[in-house]
Write a protein that holds these residues in place. Sequence first.
Motif, mmCIF file in Angstrom:
data_model
loop_
_atom_site.group_PDB
_atom_site.id
_atom_site.type_symbol
_atom_site.label_atom_id
_atom_site.label_comp_id
_atom_site.label_asym_id
_atom_site.label_seq_id
_atom_site.Cartn_x
_atom_site.Cartn_y
_atom_site.Cartn_z
ATOM 1 N N ASP A 1 -14.312 44.093 -38.868
ATOM 2 C CA ASP A 1 -14.854 42.770 -39.178
ATOM 3 C C ASP A 1 -14.138 41.702 -38.343
ATOM 4 O OD1 ASP A 1 -16.481 40.970 -40.958
ATOM 5 O OD2 ASP A 1 -14.470 40.270 -41.519
ATOM 6 N N ALA A 2 -12.855 41.483 -38.620
ATOM 7 C CA ALA A 2 -12.057 40.510 -37.871
ATOM 8 C C ALA A 2 -10.603 40.673 -38.272
ATOM 9 C CB ALA A 2 -12.529 39.082 -38.162
ATOM 10 N N ASN A 3 -9.701 40.285 -37.380
ATOM 11 C CA ASN A 3 -8.265 40.270 -37.679
ATOM 12 C C ASN A 3 -7.745 41.618 -38.176
ATOM 13 O OD1 ASN A 3 -8.087 37.494 -37.031
ATOM 14 N ND2 ASN A 3 -8.813 36.962 -39.078
ATOM 15 N N GLY A 4 -8.261 42.690 -37.601
ATOM 16 C CA GLY A 4 -7.798 44.026 -37.956
ATOM 17 C C GLY A 4 -8.355 44.569 -39.253
ATOM 18 N N THR B 1 -3.362 47.731 -38.119
ATOM 19 C CA THR B 1 -2.678 47.122 -36.987
ATOM 20 C C THR B 1 -1.690 48.131 -36.411
ATOM 21 O OG1 THR B 1 -1.016 46.176 -38.478
ATOM 22 C CG2 THR B 1 -2.899 44.783 -37.918
ATOM 23 N N LYS B 2 -0.903 47.687 -35.477
ATOM 24 C CA LYS B 2 0.138 48.537 -34.899
ATOM 25 C C LYS B 2 1.445 47.755 -34.831
ATOM 26 C CE LYS B 2 -1.381 47.271 -30.238
ATOM 27 N NZ LYS B 2 -2.020 47.766 -28.982
ATOM 28 N N THR B 3 2.560 48.462 -34.848
ATOM 29 C CA THR B 3 3.846 47.810 -34.693
ATOM 30 C C THR B 3 4.011 47.344 -33.254
ATOM 31 O OG1 THR B 3 4.899 49.941 -34.255
ATOM 32 C CG2 THR B 3 4.920 49.166 -36.539
ATOM 33 N N ALA C 1 -1.714 42.761 -32.284
ATOM 34 C CA ALA C 1 -1.370 43.809 -33.250
ATOM 35 C C ALA C 1 -2.575 44.554 -33.795
ATOM 36 C CB ALA C 1 -0.580 43.216 -34.414
ATOM 37 N N GLU C 2 -3.720 43.898 -33.868
ATOM 38 C CA GLU C 2 -4.872 44.532 -34.513
ATOM 39 C C GLU C 2 -5.411 45.695 -33.701
ATOM 40 O OE1 GLU C 2 -8.377 42.145 -34.891
ATOM 41 O OE2 GLU C 2 -8.266 41.371 -32.846
ATOM 42 N N ILE C 3 -6.008 46.651 -34.415
ATOM 43 C CA ILE C 3 -6.697 47.782 -33.797
ATOM 44 C C ILE C 3 -8.178 47.651 -34.132
ATOM 45 C CG2 ILE C 3 -6.965 50.296 -33.794
ATOM 46 C CD1 ILE C 3 -3.981 50.487 -34.487
ATOM 47 N N LYS D 1 3.796 52.620 -34.174
ATOM 48 C CA LYS D 1 3.218 53.178 -35.386
ATOM 49 C C LYS D 1 1.973 52.394 -35.769
ATOM 50 C CE LYS D 1 7.718 54.620 -37.249
ATOM 51 N NZ LYS D 1 7.517 56.064 -37.091
ATOM 52 N N VAL D 2 1.060 53.083 -36.398
ATOM 53 C CA VAL D 2 -0.119 52.433 -36.986
ATOM 54 C C VAL D 2 0.260 51.955 -38.381
ATOM 55 C CG1 VAL D 2 -2.458 52.823 -37.886
ATOM 56 C CG2 VAL D 2 -1.799 53.727 -35.630
ATOM 57 N N VAL D 3 -0.136 50.735 -38.709
ATOM 58 C CA VAL D 3 0.159 50.141 -40.008
ATOM 59 C C VAL D 3 -1.147 49.953 -40.776
ATOM 60 C CG1 VAL D 3 1.204 48.201 -41.237
ATOM 61 C CG2 VAL D 3 2.129 48.922 -39.027
ATOM 62 N N VAL D 4 -1.198 50.523 -41.989
ATOM 63 C CA VAL D 4 -2.405 50.457 -42.826
ATOM 64 C C VAL D 4 -2.085 49.662 -44.080
ATOM 65 C CG1 VAL D 4 -4.138 51.794 -44.090
ATOM 66 C CG2 VAL D 4 -3.176 52.693 -41.944
ATOM 67 N N GLN D 5 -2.904 48.657 -44.404
ATOM 68 C CA GLN D 5 -2.663 47.808 -45.565
ATOM 69 C C GLN D 5 -3.948 47.623 -46.377
ATOM 70 O OE1 GLN D 5 -1.258 44.698 -42.637
ATOM 71 N NE2 GLN D 5 -0.223 44.026 -44.502
ATOM 72 N N SER D 6 -3.857 47.849 -47.670
ATOM 73 C CA SER D 6 -4.972 47.500 -48.540
ATOM 74 C C SER D 6 -4.491 47.398 -49.977
ATOM 75 C CB SER D 6 -6.099 48.539 -48.448
ATOM 76 O OG SER D 6 -7.230 48.098 -49.186
ATOM 77 N N GLU D 7 -4.847 46.312 -50.631
ATOM 78 C CA GLU D 7 -4.595 46.112 -52.047
ATOM 79 C C GLU D 7 -5.963 46.038 -52.719
ATOM 80 O OE1 GLU D 7 -1.209 43.585 -54.080
ATOM 81 O OE2 GLU D 7 -2.913 42.303 -53.592
#
Length: 266
Positions: free
Chosen positions: A88-91, A52-54, A66-68, A33-39
């Motif tokens: 940019d970096a680190n996904g 990222t991805k699982t 993990a990063e895409i 799965k693709v994992v999307v994170q933003s606060e």
Amino acid sequence: MNRIIKILLLLILAITGCESEEILTQEIQYREKVVVQSEIISNSKFTGVRITKTLPIGVPFTIETAEIKNASVYLRIDFVKIIPLHYDANGIYKPLYDLYVSEGEHYELFGEADNKRFYAVTKIPLSPQVESTSFNYNGFFATAIVQAKDEECYAALWTVDDGLFKSAPDYFEVIAPAKTGIGNFVQVRSSQFPVEYQNNQYNGKRYIKVFALDQSFSTYFYTKSGNQSINNPYVQGVGETVWNVIGEDVIGMFIGLSKGSLILVN
């Protein structure tokens, strides 16, 4: 990106037979799965979206695996302004220039990663308006009365001035108001102050901090498995967690957040 996205470990069992060398295997098929994170925090600089991805069980996590890096992602603010995001970096994907987040805006996220499309929308809440606070001496927790507003939910953390201003690790509850607007309020409470902060030396050093979040966070909070703090968003997940990022084989939270001020309660 502090409290966003928790996925529990998926157990894969392998049972090996005996004298006949017959192998019995019970497996649960891994599905990436693709994992999307933003606060997205009001009155601050937009820090980006992490994609990222699982990873399969047994594969050690590193951001490099993990990063895409090749996702196509852009924001739309208030349903009009388009802002492309770039790796940019680190996904993490960011705009080419600094973007400052204003209260009351609506952010939409459009993207595609590993041939999986996704979408999310969130409101950037207004600063929480706290009408009053109180301290419960029996339960050693703090409460706040907050004005209820559209598309928002509310939570609170305790904080103690021990020289470093330590805070609770997670919300005790998240309250989505039934009615909003002038004259409508909700009450939110913190978790219990730890025993070490209940003695008299911390009198006058106990605080509450109220947070306003996009209303979708309430559903997520009460469906995340075990109701535990977010700590590992990079492995295969299970359970009935309700995410606000929409897409087949895509999970994650894209959440607007507004922080209140520290208020002394005891």
